[in-house]
Design a protein around this motif. Structure first.
Motif, mmCIF file in Angstrom:
data_model
loop_
_atom_site.group_PDB
_atom_site.id
_atom_site.type_symbol
_atom_site.label_atom_id
_atom_site.label_comp_id
_atom_site.label_asym_id
_atom_site.label_seq_id
_atom_site.Cartn_x
_atom_site.Cartn_y
_atom_site.Cartn_z
ATOM 1 N N ILE A 121 40.146 5.210 -3.962
ATOM 2 C CA ILE A 121 40.825 6.569 -3.488
ATOM 3 C C ILE A 121 41.501 7.121 -4.685
ATOM 4 O O ILE A 121 41.965 8.094 -4.612
ATOM 5 N N ARG A 122 41.807 5.661 -5.502
ATOM 6 C CA ARG A 122 42.235 5.837 -6.323
ATOM 7 C C ARG A 122 41.907 6.091 -8.127
ATOM 8 O O ARG A 122 42.746 5.198 -8.641
ATOM 9 N N ALA A 123 40.967 6.532 -8.100
ATOM 10 C CA ALA A 123 39.504 6.114 -9.244
ATOM 11 C C ALA A 123 40.141 6.875 -10.500
ATOM 12 O O ALA A 123 39.920 6.512 -11.773
ATOM 13 N N TRP A 124 40.574 7.817 -9.800
ATOM 14 C CA TRP A 124 40.648 9.096 -10.748
ATOM 15 C C TRP A 124 42.330 8.560 -11.647
ATOM 16 O O TRP A 124 42.468 8.807 -12.456
ATOM 17 N N GLN A 157 42.605 13.129 -2.337
ATOM 18 C CA GLN A 157 42.315 12.658 -2.740
ATOM 19 C C GLN A 157 41.374 11.108 -1.688
ATOM 20 O O GLN A 157 40.314 10.709 -2.339
ATOM 21 N N ARG A 158 41.464 10.943 -0.716
ATOM 22 C CA ARG A 158 40.429 10.466 0.603
ATOM 23 C C ARG A 158 39.279 11.590 0.993
ATOM 24 O O ARG A 158 38.112 11.188 0.120
ATOM 25 N N ASP A 159 39.430 12.339 1.007
ATOM 26 C CA ASP A 159 38.392 13.914 0.915
ATOM 27 C C ASP A 159 37.325 13.675 -0.207
ATOM 28 O O ASP A 159 36.737 13.592 0.059
ATOM 29 N N GLU A 160 38.249 13.455 -1.473
ATOM 30 C CA GLU A 160 37.257 13.561 -2.716
ATOM 31 C C GLU A 160 36.115 11.907 -2.231
ATOM 32 O O GLU A 160 34.972 11.903 -3.034
ATOM 33 N N VAL A 161 36.440 10.910 -1.813
ATOM 34 C CA VAL A 161 35.962 10.120 -1.735
ATOM 35 C C VAL A 161 34.792 10.079 -0.884
ATOM 36 O O VAL A 161 33.899 9.696 -1.193
ATOM 37 N N MET A 162 35.177 10.892 0.296
ATOM 38 C CA MET A 162 34.415 10.703 1.350
ATOM 39 C C MET A 162 33.022 11.971 1.197
ATOM 40 O O MET A 162 32.082 12.031 1.127
ATOM 41 N N ARG A 163 33.482 13.523 -0.022
ATOM 42 C CA ARG A 163 32.485 14.207 -0.721
ATOM 43 C C ARG A 163 31.817 13.449 -1.579
ATOM 44 O O ARG A 163 30.542 13.444 -1.010
ATOM 45 N N SER A 164 32.284 12.312 -2.737
ATOM 46 C CA SER A 164 31.578 11.921 -3.361
ATOM 47 C C SER A 164 30.900 10.783 -2.775
ATOM 48 O O SER A 164 29.514 10.625 -2.809
ATOM 49 N N ILE A 183 35.053 11.332 -12.042
ATOM 50 C CA ILE A 183 35.650 10.254 -11.621
ATOM 51 C C ILE A 183 34.733 8.915 -11.425
ATOM 52 O O ILE A 183 35.376 7.660 -10.871
ATOM 53 N N GLN A 184 33.927 8.994 -11.251
ATOM 54 C CA GLN A 184 32.565 8.095 -10.425
ATOM 55 C C GLN A 184 33.822 7.492 -8.229
ATOM 56 O O GLN A 184 33.099 5.786 -9.775
ATOM 57 N N ASN A 185 33.484 8.015 -7.702
ATOM 58 C CA ASN A 185 34.775 6.773 -7.521
ATOM 59 C C ASN A 185 33.646 6.327 -6.390
ATOM 60 O O ASN A 185 34.399 5.347 -5.533
ATOM 61 N N TRP A 186 32.789 6.337 -6.620
ATOM 62 C CA TRP A 186 32.329 5.586 -5.287
ATOM 63 C C TRP A 186 31.919 3.819 -5.315
ATOM 64 O O TRP A 186 31.949 3.709 -7.088
ATOM 65 N N ARG A 187 31.721 3.305 -4.290
ATOM 66 C CA ARG A 187 31.645 2.040 -4.399
ATOM 67 C C ARG A 187 30.305 2.051 -3.563
ATOM 68 O O ARG A 187 30.382 2.250 -2.949
ATOM 69 N N PHE A 188 29.593 0.669 -4.253
ATOM 70 C CA PHE A 188 28.607 0.488 -3.471
ATOM 71 C C PHE A 188 28.517 -0.626 -2.812
ATOM 72 O O PHE A 188 27.714 -2.037 -3.794
ATOM 73 N N VAL A 189 28.409 -1.597 -1.726
ATOM 74 C CA VAL A 189 28.468 -2.880 -1.619
ATOM 75 C C VAL A 189 27.022 -3.495 -0.669
ATOM 76 O O VAL A 189 26.608 -2.758 -0.002
ATOM 77 N N VAL A 190 26.449 -4.332 -2.006
ATOM 78 C CA VAL A 190 24.667 -4.428 -0.590
ATOM 79 C C VAL A 190 25.180 -5.512 -0.355
ATOM 80 O O VAL A 190 25.261 -6.973 -1.269
ATOM 81 N N VAL A 191 24.991 -5.172 0.708
ATOM 82 C CA VAL A 191 25.045 -7.139 1.402
ATOM 83 C C VAL A 191 23.933 -7.352 1.736
ATOM 84 O O VAL A 191 22.873 -7.417 2.347
ATOM 85 N N ARG A 192 23.822 -8.735 1.176
ATOM 86 C CA ARG A 192 22.498 -9.126 0.571
ATOM 87 C C ARG A 192 22.736 -10.295 1.845
ATOM 88 O O ARG A 192 21.301 -11.370 2.923
ATOM 89 N N ASP A 193 23.585 -11.081 1.984
ATOM 90 C CA ASP A 193 23.655 -12.994 2.770
ATOM 91 C C ASP A 193 23.537 -12.464 3.978
ATOM 92 O O ASP A 193 24.121 -11.884 4.543
#
Length: 201
Positions: free
Chosen positions: A83-86, A121-128, A43-53
């Motif tokens: 959390i709701r990527a699924w 659902q939240r635990d899945e986010v933490m694991r991923s 489900i590729q539920n990770w999201r990456f915020v690259v902070v550049r500013d």
């Protein structure tokens, strides 16, 4: 650097060389490798915020209890998860497999997470997110960079700064760059017999 060397040599670095640069191709390569991190049901539920500013990084540093690494490291990545990527067009997670396989897997995703409930659902986010963080840190080490995983920050302040959607959760921050100082000596590894058990405790 090989994987085993990256594992044994990776340390949490707190002070970074502000004069060091990281080519954009290295930044993108690291992110591409993070996207190969495994997730349940793909489900590729990770999201990456690259902070550049720079101004945003200054504010992020304040939210992180004034830890200098947030401004001094070349990269700051806030690892989050949906959390709701699924439930969001799950057929796209299996678009490259035969239709008969897709027709089996896609309904399983909804059935599992709907019935499992919000905590799972939240635990899945933490694991991923944690797996992705380790992928980033080991890849960074293999590429000659140092890193540090961070939970020392006010999560609500960080959420506000990055405009975190309501159905997302922050996992941790990871900073990546070139060390200005060596990491401290290892604090003390527990003996294997204290943490590894055969069959039962």
């Amino acid at each position: 650097m090989d994987t085993i060397s990256a594992i044994t040599q990776r340390r949490s670095v707190k002070k970074y060389d502000t004069s060091a640069t990281m080519p954009e191709e290295d930044v993108q390569h690291l992110l591409d490798l993070a996207l190969l991190s495994p997730t349940s049901f793909n489900i590729q539920n990770w999201r990456f915020v690259v902070v550049r500013d720079p101004e945003l990084r200054k504010q992020l540093r304040t939210a992180a209890w004034n830890q200098a690494q947030v401004e001094e490291a070349h990269m700051v990545i806030v690892i989050c998860g949906d959390i709701r990527a699924w439930a969001k067009s799950p057929e796209r997670y299996w678009r490259n497999v035969p239709e008969e396989t897709r027709n089996v897997l896609v309904p399983m995703i909804g059935n599992y997470y709907e019935n499992a409930g919000p905590q799972v659902q939240r635990d899945e986010v933490m694991r991923s997110g944690a797996i992705a963080a380790q992928t980033l840190m080991l890849a960074a080490k293999a590429m000659g960079y140092d890193s540090n995983p961070m939970i020392g920050f006010d999560p609500q302040q960080v959420a506000d700064l990055i405009k975190l959607p309501e159905d997302h959760e922050i996992v941790m921050m990871v900073v990546i760059g070139k060390a200005a100082e060596k990491a401290r000596p290892r604090g003390g590894q527990l003996d294997k017999c204290e943490v590894v058990f055969n069959d039962t405790f």
